[in-house]
Design a protein around this motif. Structure first.
Motif, PDB file in Angstrom:
ATOM      1  N   LEU A  80       1.126  19.590 -25.016  1.00 53.60           N
ATOM      2  CA  LEU A  80       1.471  19.828 -23.611  1.00 53.60           C
ATOM      3  C   LEU A  80       0.607  18.972 -22.690  1.00 53.60           C
ATOM      4  N   PRO A  83       1.529  14.674 -22.207  1.00 50.83           N
ATOM      5  CA  PRO A  83       2.486  14.230 -21.185  1.00 50.83           C
ATOM      6  C   PRO A  83       2.066  14.627 -19.771  1.00 50.83           C
ATOM      7  N   ALA A  84       1.450  15.808 -19.649  1.00 49.23           N
ATOM      8  CA  ALA A  84       1.046  16.244 -18.302  1.00 49.23           C
ATOM      9  C   ALA A  84      -0.015  15.298 -17.747  1.00 49.23           C
ATOM     10  N   TYR A  86      -0.522  12.258 -18.620  1.00 46.90           N
ATOM     11  CA  TYR A  86       0.138  10.977 -18.383  1.00 46.90           C
ATOM     12  C   TYR A  86       0.827  10.993 -17.028  1.00 46.90           C
ATOM     13  N   TYR A  87       1.523  12.074 -16.767  1.00 47.92           N
ATOM     14  CA  TYR A  87       2.238  12.165 -15.494  1.00 47.92           C
ATOM     15  C   TYR A  87       1.263  12.115 -14.311  1.00 47.92           C
ATOM     16  N   ILE A  88       0.154  12.833 -14.435  1.00 51.14           N
ATOM     17  CA  ILE A  88      -0.833  12.826 -13.346  1.00 51.14           C
ATOM     18  C   ILE A  88      -1.386  11.417 -13.152  1.00 51.14           C
ATOM     19  N   ARG A  90      -0.151   8.610 -13.770  1.00 52.77           N
ATOM     20  CA  ARG A  90       0.801   7.621 -13.261  1.00 52.77           C
ATOM     21  C   ARG A  90       1.302   7.963 -11.876  1.00 52.77           C
ATOM     22  N   LEU A  97      -2.164  16.751  -7.807  1.00 57.87           N
ATOM     23  CA  LEU A  97      -1.683  17.222  -9.099  1.00 57.87           C
ATOM     24  C   LEU A  97      -2.838  17.761  -9.949  1.00 57.87           C
ATOM     25  N   PHE A 174      -2.286  -0.437 -17.782  1.00 56.52           N
ATOM     26  CA  PHE A 174      -0.869  -0.324 -18.099  1.00 56.52           C
ATOM     27  C   PHE A 174      -0.142  -1.653 -18.194  1.00 56.52           C
ATOM     28  N   ILE A 177       1.029  -2.243 -21.649  1.00 56.46           N
ATOM     29  CA  ILE A 177       2.351  -1.731 -22.015  1.00 56.46           C
ATOM     30  C   ILE A 177       3.403  -2.762 -21.647  1.00 56.46           C
ATOM     31  N   ARG A 187       9.973   1.153 -25.417  1.00 52.10           N
ATOM     32  CA  ARG A 187       9.024   1.894 -24.612  1.00 52.10           C
ATOM     33  C   ARG A 187       8.229   2.872 -25.468  1.00 52.10           C
ATOM     34  N   ILE A 191       4.153   2.840 -26.272  1.00 50.53           N
ATOM     35  CA  ILE A 191       3.243   3.955 -26.024  1.00 50.53           C
ATOM     36  C   ILE A 191       2.496   4.331 -27.302  1.00 50.53           C
TER      37      ILE A 191
ATOM     38  N   MET C   1       5.034   1.807 -15.681  1.00 51.26           N
ATOM     39  CA  MET C   1       6.462   1.559 -15.876  1.00 51.26           C
ATOM     40  C   MET C   1       7.251   2.039 -14.684  1.00 51.26           C
ATOM     41  N   SER C   5       9.422   8.821 -15.107  1.00 50.89           N
ATOM     42  CA  SER C   5       9.022   9.411 -16.373  1.00 50.89           C
ATOM     43  C   SER C   5       9.484  10.857 -16.403  1.00 50.89           C
ATOM     44  N   PHE C   7      10.360  13.062 -18.859  1.00 51.03           N
ATOM     45  CA  PHE C   7       9.789  14.039 -19.771  1.00 51.03           C
ATOM     46  C   PHE C   7       8.367  14.449 -19.367  1.00 51.03           C
ATOM     47  N   PRO C   8       7.470  13.495 -19.126  1.00 51.06           N
ATOM     48  CA  PRO C   8       6.123  13.897 -18.696  1.00 51.06           C
ATOM     49  C   PRO C   8       6.158  14.761 -17.448  1.00 51.06           C
ATOM     50  N   ARG C   9       7.074  14.432 -16.558  1.00 51.69           N
ATOM     51  CA  ARG C   9       7.156  15.178 -15.329  1.00 51.69           C
ATOM     52  C   ARG C   9       7.579  16.632 -15.582  1.00 51.69           C
ATOM     53  N   VAL C  11       7.123  18.277 -18.332  1.00 50.27           N
ATOM     54  CA  VAL C  11       6.001  18.980 -18.969  1.00 50.27           C
ATOM     55  C   VAL C  11       4.957  19.358 -17.929  1.00 50.27           C
ATOM     56  N   TYR C  12       4.669  18.436 -17.010  1.00 53.70           N
ATOM     57  CA  TYR C  12       3.659  18.736 -15.999  1.00 53.70           C
ATOM     58  C   TYR C  12       4.061  19.966 -15.187  1.00 53.70           C
ATOM     59  N   ILE C  13       5.330  19.985 -14.782  1.00 55.06           N
ATOM     60  CA  ILE C  13       5.782  21.116 -13.963  1.00 55.06           C
ATOM     61  C   ILE C  13       5.695  22.417 -14.760  1.00 55.06           C
ATOM     62  N   PHE C  14       6.107  22.328 -16.020  1.00 51.35           N
ATOM     63  CA  PHE C  14       6.032  23.519 -16.863  1.00 51.35           C
ATOM     64  C   PHE C  14       4.584  23.995 -16.985  1.00 51.35           C
ATOM     65  N   VAL C  15       3.680  23.059 -17.262  1.00 50.49           N
ATOM     66  CA  VAL C  15       2.271  23.408 -17.447  1.00 50.49           C
ATOM     67  C   VAL C  15       1.700  24.038 -16.174  1.00 50.49           C
TER      68      VAL C  15
END
Ligand SMILES: Nc1ncnc2c1ncn2[C@@H]1O[C@H](COP(=O)(O)OP(=O)(O)O)[C@@H](O)[C@H]1O
Ligand SMILES: [Mg+2]
Lengths: 282, 424, 258
Positions: A80, A83-84, A86-88, A90, A97, A174, A177, A187, A191, C1, C5, C7-9, C11-15
């Motif tokens: 979990l 990805p979380a 990673y999202y933060i 990016r 966040l 990045f 990548i 992609r 990663i 990129m 994104s 999927f990550p997004r 997951v973040y919201i879920f978390v």
């Protein structure tokens, strides 16, 4: 200060940590090799009873349960957190966040566990919703089993995994990548083959920060666990306070320490390969 | 050998005048006027200089060795920096310049040897009590103090009164031209300004010697040039001995009274900039300072000042030497590219003792004020010849790639040095 | 990129939801007149009881605050000094100090609790506020050292050499350069230590004695032996206080960093 006076500056901490940490650990080692006293404590006679008691199938089962719970909760947490984080990293609104992740930690750990009990309890929030929606006929017993322990452990460890992961992803360049994509990587391949190896130290940190505390957990299984989720921490506390077999408690504490030390060796090995400079002026 | 024109009482001043004149000649008119204004009478520092009173001290370093573990960072270093001199330590990165400076400042102790300031052994004195201050390469400004407080720091330590502090700090802010920046924090000013703060802070205690460790290396080229000139001006006005560390030969040559060239922990040559350039002590110095054509050569015959050599790639060449080499020995023949003339036509009426060779232009690099030609000789050796563009659109017959050309130079312009140096 | 994104997004919201939802449930429940999670009506009853009928609870709060302030103060002072020594010193035992001071951070909490309990018992020290203070200082130290060290890492030794070079003595360097420069680190170390101390349950559980109940111990026994919705109200008050403290601290740090 001068280089030479470094010892002077560190002296108070050295003394403190030696007296209140190293010596107590040494006493734990010592106790694990002594005979148990009648009402707690020890008799100063050499004995391997404690280690023999470790071979007790009951304790082996607890150790296995503990390992499994720690492992599953660690895997869940990292899957979990990755990805979380990673999202933060990016996002353009990183600070906000991150704050949302940290906010829950502004409340006491026990109160957060308690909140879960309020949600998952038989009279709890989840049950009352499910009941009123007619999805279930009578309350489900979500609490007092291994899964409750795992969910709550994931809950309490998530931020500790997200923060180091975020820190290492944030530092990741990045454009690598993009370079990989330019060279024909998909992609996903970019990663897995480029980013993951480069943030390895963050991943290892996250795993250790989750696995080690979870392996030695005491409070969570005590509060939301059942018979099937009795962990080593609970056995240690029981041996110390109820059964009063201190050598056994000491031996178990020692085992946890050794396992943790092993994890730390892995950790420093993972960090060393990244080769950090010592920062000397030239 | 070149001798410092020593005139009793003010030996250094005389040299300085020479150096300043040389340098100013290369400056634009505008810049020249700036400098004249800077050192105009009326400034306190100028008065000090006019009265010929130097506050600086003599630094004598004698037989200093310093090793880090097994690694010898300094080997038998001896040199004397005169009162009020602008002295540079020049050498490639890692040659031990910083180590030597840190020994003078007191942050390192030599394994053997002595360091004397005005004949006093300073090795037993801790850095905070030496009358020596340092301008650090990284500036080392205190991040929590404003520009004013950074400069005031040494005075605060001495517990001077507010009025004195303000007055002194303001005069040094003036000196390094930081008007209006006093209240800013180090993080709010530019690199060049940080460097000025570092200089003012190091000078405010009026040290006997100011040590500067590559103070300009973090700045861009234009700013570096400007600050270098200002540094020179500051040196003139405060009269303190400057020991300036750099790996940039242009910097060292343009402002120093004397330069010590170092390599691999040794001092290879000490001399005035033009000595270092025109009369390098060995092959390393010749190669390190400026650009040159250097080739091994065997001495075939010697007739008074004139020697005949057989140089690899060049063939027979003539060169004049003050101290003639031994016939039969292998030496190095060096000729600076800017001293080589180049032309498509064979030159007429050459002076006697001119070396002339023919070749093909292998490469031509135009860089505004000059063109660099790389001429391949029949032997395969590529010789460099630089042509100045002194006049607008006037560079003679255009020489192109693959053109056959003549290159020539006078025996007086060649020079003979001993092989290598420092790293045998 | 450049692609969203997705999927990550997700997951973040879920978390985030996963992390924050329980707190929202608590806040809502604290204003519910019913003892159960079933919504009845709005009521401030639990807050009334929290403030006027919970003597033991407030005693626990007082204990917690006393321990937190004292252990954080001691840990910050000796830990900051140690960080300075570790950053710039070269001395025997340095690697011992570096390794051993960090171990309480890496070992599971229960180890520190158990070993201190056995230690105190073996030398006959009665358990109480004193032993809790010692234990808290122990686990605060590695955090203080790491935080102050991180701040010190931003500066190299040359600022200290510069101070020396300009005539400072050892003491001047410490007072006029090192401490002010590390101040943001020192303050955040102190705040972190206070927070950790207020938060700790496991270690305290082992080294606490009769009469030295801290707030987490109180909450723990309240949860185990009869939950009263007063706990909900307490949680909300604690969240509010922490948020206020964090905001205050942030502004203070910002002010000092300037
Ligand atoms: N404290 C030290 N420990 C080990 N080696 C050092 C130390 N200081 C300098 N050196 C080594 O000594 C040599 C000379 O260093 P330095 O004086 O900094 O060179 P420079 O300033 O000319 O670039 C370098 O090879 C450097 O790596
Ligand atoms: Mg250097």
């Amino acid at each position: 200060m001068r280089n030479r006076s470094g010892g002077l500056y560190t002296a108070p901490v050295t003394v403190w940590i030696t007296v209140f940490f190293v010596v107590p650990l040494a006493i734990v080692v010592l106790y694990s090799f002594l005979e148990k006293g009648l009402y707690g404590g020890v008799r100063y006679r050499f004995s391997l009873d404690a280690y023999r008691a470790l071979a007790n199938p009951l304790i082996i089962r607890v150790a296995w349960t503990t390992f499994r719970i720690a492992l599953v909760s660690t895997i869940g947490t990292v899957l979990l957190a990755l990805p979380a984080a990673y999202y933060i990293a990016r996002s353009s609104r990183r600070t906000m966040l991150l704050v949302l992740i940290i906010v829950p930690f502004w409340t006491n750990f026990l109160i957060r566990v308690y909140a879960w009990m309020a949600i998952l309890g038989t009279n709890g929030f989840l049950n009352s919703i499910l009941l009123s929606l007619g999805i279930i006929g009578e309350p489900v017993r979500f609490l007092y089993n291994q899964w409750a322990v795992i969910v709550v452990l994931i809950y309490t460890s998530l931020p500790f995994a997200i923060l180091p992961l975020y820190a290492s992803i944030e530092k990741f360049d990045f454009t690598l990548i993009e370079a990989a994509r330019d060279l024909g990587a998909s992609r996903f391949a970019a990663i897995v083959r480029i980013m993951i190896p480069n943030i390895r130290a963050g991943i290892v940190t996250a795993i250790l920060f989750t696995f080690i505390p979870n392996f030695g957990e005491y409070a969570v299984p005590q509060l939301v666990g059942g018979r099937d989720s009795f962990m080593i921490g609970n056995v240690i506390a029981r041996e110390l306070t109820v059964t009063r077999n201190w050598p056994l408690a000491a031996a178990m504490a020692l085992i946890i320490t050794v396992i943790t030390a092993g994890g730390m060796v892995v950790y420093s090995a993972a960090n060393r390969t990244r080769g950090r400079g010592s920062g000397r002026r030239v | 050998m070149y001798q410092t024109p020593a005139i009793a009482g003010s030996p250094v001043l005389t040299v300085r005048k020479n150096v300043l004149t040389v340098r100013r000649n290369v400056l634009t008119h505008q810049r020249k006027r700036d400098i004249l204004v800077d050192v105009a009478p009326g400034r306190p520092n100028t008065r000090r200089r006019q009265s010929g009173k130097l506050k600086g001290s003599e630094v004598r370093i004698d037989g200093v060795d310093k090793a880090f573990g097994e690694f010898p960072a300094l080997i038998d270093v001896s040199l004397t920096v005169k009162k009020g001199e602008f002295f540079s330590l020049l050498g490639p990165s890692g040659c031990g310049k910083t180590t030597l400076l840190r020994i003078i400042a007191g942050f390192e102790t030599p394994d053997v040897g002595s360091v004397l300031i005005d004949d006093v052994d300073i090795l037993p004195i801790p850095p905070n009590r030496r009358h020596v201050n340092t301008v650090f390469q990284s500036y080392a400004l205190f991040p929590h103090l404003s520009v004013f407080e950074n400069i005031a720091f040494p005075l605060r330590l001495r517990g001077l009164g507010e009025k004195v502090v303000t007055q002194r700090v303001e005069s040094y802010i003036e000196l390094v031209r930081l008007h209006g920046q006093a209240r800013k924090m180090p993080s709010q000013i530019s690199g060049g300004q940080k460097q000025r703060v570092a200089i003012a802070r190091a000078l405010i205690n009026e040290p006997d010697v100011l040590l500067l460790d590559e103070p300009l290396s973090a700045l861009d080229a234009k700013l570096r040039q400007q600050l270098l000139i200002e540094l020179d001006t500051i040196h003139d006005s405060v009269g303190v001995t400057f020991i300036y560390v750099t790996h940039d030969q242009q910097e060292a040559l343009s402002v120093s009274d004397r330069v010590a060239v170092m390599n691999l922990g040794r001092v290879l040559q000490i001399g005035a900039p033009f000595e270092i350039y025109e009369q390098p002590a060995d092959e390393f110095v010749a190669n390190f300072i400026g650009d040159t054509n250097i080739q091994p050569a065997v001495v075939t015959s010697v007739e008074g000042e004139l020697s005949r050599l057989d140089a690899e790639g060049l063939g027979p060449v003539v060169v004049t030497c003050d101290v003639p080499p031994e016939p039969g020995h292998t030496v190095r023949h060096t000729i600076r590219p800017e001293k080589i003339r180049i032309s498509k036509k064979r030159p007429e009426g050459l002076a006697p003792n001119t070396n002339i060779l023919q070749g093909l232009v292998d490469e031509r690099i135009y860089s505004g004020f000059q063109s660099k030609f790389f001429v391949e000789l029949p032997s395969g050796y590529v010789i460099k010849a630089f042509q100045q563009h002194a006049r607008f659109l006037d560079d003679g017959p255009e020489i192109e790639w693959k053109d056959p050309v003549w290159v020539w130079w006078n025996a007086n312009d060649g020079y003979v040095v001993t092989p290598r140096g420092g790293d045998e | 990129m450049s692609t969203k994104s997705g999927f990550p997004r997700f997951v973040y919201i879920f978390v985030t939801f996963f992390l924050i939802a329980p707190l929202i449930v608590l806040v809502v429940a604290s204003f519910n007149a019913s003892r159960s999670m079933q919504w009845e009506r709005f009521s401030l009853e639990w807050y009334r009881r929290l403030f006027f009928q919970s003597r033991d609870l407030w005693r626990a709060v007082r204990n917690s605050v006393v321990i937190a302030l004292s252990s954080a103060t001691v840990a910050t002072i000796i830990g900051s000094l140690a960080a300075i020594g570790i950053r710039w010193g070269r001395f025997r035992l340095k690697s011992y100090v570096q390794t051993v001071t960090l171990m309480p951070l890496l070992l599971p909490e229960i180890i520190l609790g158990v070993s201190l309990l056995i230690f105190f018992a073996s030398i006959g020290v009665p358990l109480g506020l004193g032993t809790i203070f010692i234990a808290h200082t122990c686990f605060n130290l590695p955090f203080v050292i790491l935080i102050v060290l991180a701040r010190l890492e931003e500066f190299d030794f040359s600022i200290i050499e510069a101070a020396y070079d300009l005539g400072a003595r050892e003491r001047d360097t410490l007072i006029r350069v090192i401490v002010p420069v590390s101040m943001p680190g020192i303050l955040s170390a102190f705040l972190t230590a206070v927070t950790l101390s207020l938060e700790d349950f496991v270690i305290t559980f082992f080294v606490a004695g009769p009469g030295s109940t801290t707030l987490p111990l109180y909450v723990y026994s309240a949860i185990r032996f009869g939950v009263s919705p007063v706990i909900n109200a307490l949680s909300v008050v604690m969240i509010a206080v922490t948020v206020a403290l964090v905001l205050l601290a942030r502004n203070m740090l910002k002010y000092i960093a300037k």
